[in-house]
Design an enzyme around this catalytic site. Structure first.
Site, short mmCIF file in Angstrom:
data_model
loop_
_atom_site.label_atom_id
_atom_site.label_comp_id
_atom_site.label_asym_id
_atom_site.label_seq_id
_atom_site.Cartn_x
_atom_site.Cartn_y
_atom_site.Cartn_z
N THR A 185 -7.26 17.90 -18.62
CA THR A 185 -7.82 16.79 -19.37
C THR A 185 -7.33 16.91 -20.81
O THR A 185 -7.34 17.99 -21.38
CB THR A 185 -9.35 16.89 -19.30
OG1 THR A 185 -9.71 16.93 -17.94
CG2 THR A 185 -10.00 15.71 -19.97
N ASP B 40 -8.59 22.91 -15.59
CA ASP B 40 -9.31 21.66 -15.85
C ASP B 40 -10.75 21.96 -16.24
O ASP B 40 -11.68 21.35 -15.75
CB ASP B 40 -9.24 20.75 -14.62
CG ASP B 40 -9.66 19.32 -14.93
OD1 ASP B 40 -9.61 18.93 -16.14
OD2 ASP B 40 -10.05 18.59 -14.01
N ASN C 93 -17.00 19.67 -15.35
CA ASN C 93 -16.65 20.50 -14.19
C ASN C 93 -17.40 21.82 -14.17
O ASN C 93 -17.07 22.73 -13.42
CB ASN C 93 -15.14 20.75 -14.14
CG ASN C 93 -14.38 19.50 -13.73
OD1 ASN C 93 -14.96 18.62 -13.08
ND2 ASN C 93 -13.13 19.40 -14.10
N LYS D 251 -13.92 21.83 -18.30
CA LYS D 251 -14.59 20.90 -19.24
C LYS D 251 -16.04 20.83 -18.79
O LYS D 251 -16.35 21.19 -17.65
CB LYS D 251 -13.93 19.52 -19.23
CG LYS D 251 -13.76 18.95 -17.84
CD LYS D 251 -13.07 17.61 -17.83
CE LYS D 251 -12.76 17.17 -16.41
NZ LYS D 251 -12.29 15.83 -16.28
N ASP E 36 -14.92 22.09 -9.09
CA ASP E 36 -13.76 21.21 -9.15
C ASP E 36 -12.45 21.97 -9.36
O ASP E 36 -11.95 22.09 -10.48
CB ASP E 36 -13.97 20.17 -10.27
CG ASP E 36 -13.02 18.99 -10.13
OD1 ASP E 36 -12.13 19.07 -9.26
OD2 ASP E 36 -13.17 18.02 -10.87
#
Ligand code: ATP
Ligand code: MG
Length: 286
Positions: free
Chosen positions: A201, A165, A170, A167, A183
């Site tokens: 995501t 995840d 995070n 991005k 995260d």
């Protein structure tokens, strides 16, 4: 240490168990966790951000005076979403990581309603906000950030962990402007290096995770997201917005490509061109 602590992450933290449990284990420094952690030990400061199941606050650990971040997760909301496994994984995975490019995990505790994760405070905030404010980064800066994230991912992979995840939301910025991965809600410890769940995501999902049927993928998903991230550092935009197949830009591109086809026999006929999604989207037709 942390490894012992994570063995306590069981189903029982979610049902309405009245008992408040904390851990005696966990890293001794810089926050002294030799005593049971509980909320009363902390002076709660300003909210740092909002997550799916609660907020993150700036806190001071009263006994040591140490400044940390406290991620507060609401149990009912977690259960409502069926996300117990994510939270459990977040604790299990994160508490076993120790790297300057990764937010440190100090410990966790819970009460009847909430789960509290005590983590390192990143004073520079979200990389996402900096990127939005500045538009894009110079090549020098983008390369530096990409290298720092790559180092952290290399460390994760060496521990058989995929982040899944990644991005700008995070990635947090440390005191000295360094990248800190945060995260781990979607991360997973996968020694077999093969997974079949769909997560992450959409903007950053690699094609192998979007394959119809049961997608099979491995740690290389994090390489893909580093590519997307670097593109975003340089341009300020994600290369594939929404989903790889559905962006306006790609649909428009598809329209142009289907006409600019070298082989005349393969050029789309006009009735097909007129019912192309890009035309339908913008042209009302009787
Ligand atoms: P989501 O699933 O929506 O990404 P989440 O519940 O996993 O959210 P996080 O991403 O961990 O929550 O945290 C939410 C926000 O809080 C972050 O985007 C960031 O702005 C802020 N935040 C989290 N941890 C820290 C920290 N250690 N230092 C400073 N800010 C933080
Ligand atoms: Mg997040």
């Amino acid at each position: 240490m942390a490894a012992t602590m994570v063995q306590h992450v069981t189903e029982s933290i979610f049902p309405s168990s009245a008992a408040s449990r904390s851990s005696q284990d966990g890293p001794a420094k810089p926050v002294d966790l030799s005593k049971h952690l509980h909320l009363g030990m902390f002076e709660i400061g300003r909210p740092l951000g909002k997550g799916k199941f609660g907020r993150v606050y700036l806190v001071k650990h009263r006994p040591s005076g140490y400044i940390c971040a406290l991620k507060v997760l609401n149990k009912i909301e977690i259960c409502h979403d069926g996300a117990e496994v994510h939270v459990r994984r977040e604790i299990e995975v994160h508490s076993n990581l120790k790297h300057p490019g990764i937010i440190s995990f100090y410990g966790w505790f819970h009460d009847r309603r909430r789960i509290f994760l005590l983590i390192e405070y990143a004073s520079g905030g979200e990389l996402y906000k900096t990127l939005r404010k500045e538009g894009r980064f110079s090549e020098r800066r983008a390369a530096k950030y990409a290298a720092q994230v790559a180092e952290s991912l290399r460390y994760l992979h060496s521990k058989n962990v995929m982040h899944r995840d990644l991005k700008p939301e995070n990635i947090l910025i440390g005191l000295h402007g360094e990248m800190k991965l945060a995260d781990f809600g979607y991360s997973v410890h996968a020694p077999s290096n093969r997974r079949e769940t769909l997560c992450g995501t959409l903007d950053y999902l690699p094609p192998e995770m979007l394959r119809p049927g049961r997608p099979q993928y491995n740690k290389a998903v994090d390489q893909w997201t580093l590519g997307v991230l670097t593109y975003e550092f340089l341009t300020g935009e994600a290369p594939f917005e929404d989903s790889p197949m559905m962006t306006k830009r790609r649909i428009a591109k598809d329209f142009v490509h289907s006409l600019l086809t070298l082989d005349p026999a393969k050029r789309i006929p006009f009735d097909k061109a007129l019912s192309h999604p890009w035309i339908l989207k913008y042209c009302e037709r009787s």
